[in-house]
Write a protein that holds these residues in place. Structure first.
Motif, PDB file in Angstrom:
ATOM      1  N   HIS A 270       0.817  -1.216   0.000  1.00 18.60           N
ATOM      2  CA  HIS A 270       0.000   0.000   0.000  1.00 18.60           C
ATOM      3  C   HIS A 270       0.853   1.270   0.000  1.00 18.60           C
ATOM      4  O   HIS A 270       0.380   2.345   0.373  1.00 18.60           O
ATOM      5  CB  HIS A 270      -0.956  -0.020   1.196  1.00 18.60           C
ATOM      6  CG  HIS A 270      -2.013  -1.082   1.092  1.00 18.60           C
ATOM      7  ND1 HIS A 270      -3.263  -0.834   0.575  1.00 18.60           N
ATOM      8  CD2 HIS A 270      -1.986  -2.396   1.408  1.00 18.60           C
ATOM      9  CE1 HIS A 270      -3.972  -1.947   0.597  1.00 18.60           C
ATOM     10  NE2 HIS A 270      -3.220  -2.916   1.102  1.00 18.60           N
ATOM     11  N   LEU A 271       2.069   1.167  -0.442  1.00 22.45           N
ATOM     12  CA  LEU A 271       2.968   2.316  -0.517  1.00 22.45           C
ATOM     13  C   LEU A 271       2.441   3.357  -1.497  1.00 22.45           C
ATOM     14  O   LEU A 271       1.963   3.016  -2.588  1.00 22.45           O
ATOM     15  CB  LEU A 271       4.348   1.841  -0.974  1.00 22.45           C
ATOM     16  CG  LEU A 271       5.444   2.888  -1.122  1.00 22.45           C
ATOM     17  CD1 LEU A 271       5.890   3.383   0.249  1.00 22.45           C
ATOM     18  CD2 LEU A 271       6.630   2.297  -1.889  1.00 22.45           C
ATOM     19  N   ASP A 272       2.528   4.636  -1.128  1.00 19.64           N
ATOM     20  CA  ASP A 272       2.121   5.703  -2.040  1.00 19.64           C
ATOM     21  C   ASP A 272       3.357   6.396  -2.610  1.00 19.64           C
ATOM     22  O   ASP A 272       4.498   6.079  -2.255  1.00 19.64           O
ATOM     23  CB  ASP A 272       1.195   6.711  -1.350  1.00 19.64           C
ATOM     24  CG  ASP A 272       1.837   7.404  -0.154  1.00 19.64           C
ATOM     25  OD1 ASP A 272       3.073   7.350   0.004  1.00 19.64           O
ATOM     26  OD2 ASP A 272       1.092   8.021   0.639  1.00 19.64           O
ATOM     27  N   GLU A 273       3.135   7.361  -3.501  1.00 22.17           N
ATOM     28  CA  GLU A 273       4.261   7.989  -4.184  1.00 22.17           C
ATOM     29  C   GLU A 273       5.137   8.778  -3.219  1.00 22.17           C
ATOM     30  O   GLU A 273       6.370   8.766  -3.343  1.00 22.17           O
ATOM     31  CB  GLU A 273       3.774   8.899  -5.313  1.00 22.17           C
ATOM     32  CG  GLU A 273       4.912   9.463  -6.140  1.00 22.17           C
ATOM     33  CD  GLU A 273       4.495   9.937  -7.509  1.00 22.17           C
ATOM     34  OE1 GLU A 273       5.361  10.018  -8.400  1.00 22.17           O
ATOM     35  OE2 GLU A 273       3.296  10.222  -7.698  1.00 22.17           O
ATOM     36  N   ALA A 274       4.523   9.454  -2.264  1.00 20.18           N
ATOM     37  CA  ALA A 274       5.327  10.209  -1.305  1.00 20.18           C
ATOM     38  C   ALA A 274       6.248   9.285  -0.513  1.00 20.18           C
ATOM     39  O   ALA A 274       7.405   9.611  -0.241  1.00 20.18           O
ATOM     40  CB  ALA A 274       4.419  10.994  -0.363  1.00 20.18           C
ATOM     41  N   GLY A 275       5.729   8.114  -0.146  1.00 20.06           N
ATOM     42  CA  GLY A 275       6.549   7.151   0.571  1.00 20.06           C
ATOM     43  C   GLY A 275       7.680   6.622  -0.288  1.00 20.06           C
ATOM     44  O   GLY A 275       8.808   6.461   0.181  1.00 20.06           O
ATOM     45  N   ALA A 276       7.387   6.353  -1.562  1.00 22.01           N
ATOM     46  CA  ALA A 276       8.427   5.882  -2.474  1.00 22.01           C
ATOM     47  C   ALA A 276       9.513   6.934  -2.653  1.00 22.01           C
ATOM     48  O   ALA A 276      10.710   6.613  -2.690  1.00 22.01           O
ATOM     49  CB  ALA A 276       7.808   5.515  -3.824  1.00 22.01           C
ATOM     50  N   MET A 277       9.117   8.183  -2.753  1.00 25.08           N
ATOM     51  CA  MET A 277      10.092   9.260  -2.911  1.00 25.08           C
ATOM     52  C   MET A 277      10.966   9.384  -1.670  1.00 25.08           C
ATOM     53  O   MET A 277      12.180   9.607  -1.765  1.00 25.08           O
ATOM     54  CB  MET A 277       9.376  10.567  -3.221  1.00 25.08           C
ATOM     55  CG  MET A 277       8.708  10.589  -4.577  1.00 25.08           C
ATOM     56  SD  MET A 277       7.671  12.054  -4.840  1.00 25.08           S
ATOM     57  CE  MET A 277       8.932  13.343  -4.898  1.00 25.08           C
ATOM     58  N   ALA A 278      10.363   9.231  -0.499  1.00 23.86           N
ATOM     59  CA  ALA A 278      11.142   9.292   0.743  1.00 23.86           C
ATOM     60  C   ALA A 278      12.152   8.150   0.801  1.00 23.86           C
ATOM     61  O   ALA A 278      13.307   8.338   1.200  1.00 23.86           O
ATOM     62  CB  ALA A 278      10.204   9.243   1.947  1.00 23.86           C
ATOM     63  N   MET A 279      11.726   6.958   0.387  1.00 20.10           N
ATOM     64  CA  MET A 279      12.632   5.813   0.367  1.00 20.10           C
ATOM     65  C   MET A 279      13.777   6.045  -0.613  1.00 20.10           C
ATOM     66  O   MET A 279      14.927   5.714  -0.327  1.00 20.10           O
ATOM     67  CB  MET A 279      11.867   4.544   0.002  1.00 20.10           C
ATOM     68  CG  MET A 279      10.904   4.065   1.081  1.00 20.10           C
ATOM     69  SD  MET A 279       9.876   2.680   0.521  1.00 20.10           S
ATOM     70  CE  MET A 279      11.121   1.420   0.229  1.00 20.10           C
ATOM     71  N   ALA A 280      13.455   6.606  -1.770  1.00 26.35           N
ATOM     72  CA  ALA A 280      14.496   6.872  -2.777  1.00 26.35           C
ATOM     73  C   ALA A 280      15.542   7.836  -2.226  1.00 26.35           C
ATOM     74  O   ALA A 280      16.750   7.630  -2.403  1.00 26.35           O
ATOM     75  CB  ALA A 280      13.860   7.421  -4.044  1.00 26.35           C
ATOM     76  N   ARG A 281      15.088   8.887  -1.545  1.00 26.80           N
ATOM     77  CA  ARG A 281      16.030   9.870  -0.989  1.00 26.80           C
ATOM     78  C   ARG A 281      16.926   9.250   0.072  1.00 26.80           C
ATOM     79  O   ARG A 281      18.106   9.588   0.186  1.00 26.80           O
ATOM     80  CB  ARG A 281      15.256  11.058  -0.408  1.00 26.80           C
ATOM     81  CG  ARG A 281      14.611  11.966  -1.444  1.00 26.80           C
ATOM     82  CD  ARG A 281      14.125  13.256  -0.806  1.00 26.80           C
ATOM     83  NE  ARG A 281      13.086  13.028   0.185  1.00 26.80           N
ATOM     84  CZ  ARG A 281      11.765  13.003  -0.074  1.00 26.80           C
ATOM     85  NH1 ARG A 281      11.342  13.211  -1.315  1.00 26.80           N
ATOM     86  NH2 ARG A 281      10.897  12.795   0.894  1.00 26.80           N
TER      87      ARG A 281
END
Length: 414
Positions: free
Chosen positions: A272-283
């Protein structure tokens, strides 16, 4: 007098998937791999060897025309526990609800009871067949979590048993403290009180004994809140332990944001990951660990957002999530197939997920790719192309495994 060999061993008559490339297999046809003191000292086309084979290495091994990959890494397991939950599986198929099973004493409470009652030697004996199945799949490193004891004595016992697995079998074991896995019966209705115990007693005891390489938690409505998980992470940070998280499996509570904030090694499940969470993980460089075995066993319909993870450059690992309740999986090769079929990974992404990216998910920079200077953890396969490892279902083409330069047969006898 003959000149001493430069290397301990040399592998030829094979192709190599180095997995060192950002995309693809990093394939080298007609390759050679040199090993000395447990480390890779040469990898490249056989024609570029710096001298005659017999003068280079004390032992020359033939790959028989197969493929060599990095040794596989299972980066998320719960291998050590007491009992099993086969009867609950049967009950669910007969129509029983989760609540009915729980009222009958099932669910995680039953595993906790069986685990608390089991002695160390019994837990070790029960875990060994599960581990040996993974070793037969070419696994050279495995992560093992606690989380089925839920009191200080039982959690430390689980971690000691996990460490022992690496002493009695040819595998490197990384241990993870997962005290914040579920609420034990004696703390029913008092999650904050239990987190007090985790932070004030359990974690310090585990850290002082040197039993954990990382700290995990289950952040979910049926487990622990973001605020409670934050307390666990703050304690882990104070003790110098890296963190990871069971996140966004059943809902989106913002666990991925939290683990990224702490520079966490991984966020696992993430359906259930959203885009904001994915962006935080990428950073943060936090790896997404995908667990298709649990997706399959629970008959889930919400798959992890793989395209979103690709778009933001989040590394994706794959793992068995071996556990008694929701993923009784003992084959990492099967996870390659399921990762491609259920989650639409490419075979190259799937193989990277159990090598290069799985190493990152454990904070290990010395393995997961075949390159000079890396640990010589290798797996030899009787295949014509690496995609076969994801393509074949229920077939194990592993011919040999190398652990830190030492060759073993893929199947380890009990």
């Amino acid at each position: 007098m003959p000149t001493a060999a430069l290397w301990d061993s040399l592998w030829v008559d094979l192709s190599v998937a180095t997995m060192a490339d950002a995309e693809g297999y990093g394939a080298i046809p007609d390759a050679a791999i040199g090993v000395k003191d447990g480390r890779i000292v040469f990898v490249g086309p056989r024609a570029t060897l710096p001298g005659p084979m017999e003068s280079l290495a004390a032992h020359v091994h033939s790959g028989g025309g197969g493929w060599m990959t990095p040794g596989l890494i299972d980066c998320h397991t719960h291998l050590v526990y007491g009992g099993n939950r086969a009867r609950e599986f049967e009950m669910r198929l007969e129509g029983a609800t989760y609540e009915e099973i729980a009222r009958a004493g099932g669910g995680i409470v039953s595993t906790v009871a069986a685990t608390r009652a089991a002695a160390e030697d019994a837990l070790l004996a029960a875990a060994l067949p599960r581990l040996e199945s993974l070793l037969a799949d070419g696994v050279t490193t495995v992560e093992v979590k606690s989380g089925y004891g839920l009191d200080t004595a039982s959690e430390t016992r689980l971690l000691r048993v996990a460490r022992r697995l690496g002493q009695v079998r040819p595998v490197e074991v990384r241990t993870t403290f997962l005290g914040a896995h579920a609420l034990p019966p004696e703390f029913k209705g008092d999650a904050d009180g239990y987190i007090d115990l985790v932070c004030n007693e359990m974690l310090p005891a585990v850290a002082e004994a040197g039993l954990a390489d990382a700290v995990d938690a289950f952040c979910e409505n049926i487990a622990f809140s973001v605020a409670q998980t934050r307390r666990v992470f703050e304690t882990a940070r104070a003790l110098g332990l890296p963190v990871k998280l069971h996140a966004e499996q059943l809902s989106n509570l913002g666990g991925a944001h939290l683990v990224a904030e702490f520079g966490g090694l991984s966020a696992d499940h993430v359906e259930h990951l959203d885009e904001a969470g994915a962006m935080a993980m990428a950073r943060a460089g936090t790896v997404a660990v995908l667990l298709p075995g649990a997706f399959y066993a629970l008959r889930e319909t919400q798959a992890p957002p793989v395209e979103l993870l690709r778009r933001h450059g989040v590394a994706m690992a794959l793992s068995t999530d071996n556990n008694p309740g929701t993923s009784p999986v003992c084959s990492l090769l099967l996870m390659l197939s399921m990762g491609c079929t259920f989650f639409r990974l490419t075979p190259a992404e799937a193989l990277a997920g159990v090598t290069r990216h799985a190493a990152r998910a454990l904070g290990l920079a010395d393995r997961g790719v075949i390159a000079p200077g890396m640990r010589a953890d290798l797996a030899l396969w009787g295949i014509d192309h690496p995609a076969e490892l994801s393509y074949a279902i229920g077939f194990n083409p592993c011919r040999a495994v190398v652990n830190a330069g030492v060759v073993r047969a893929p199947r380890v006898p009990s």
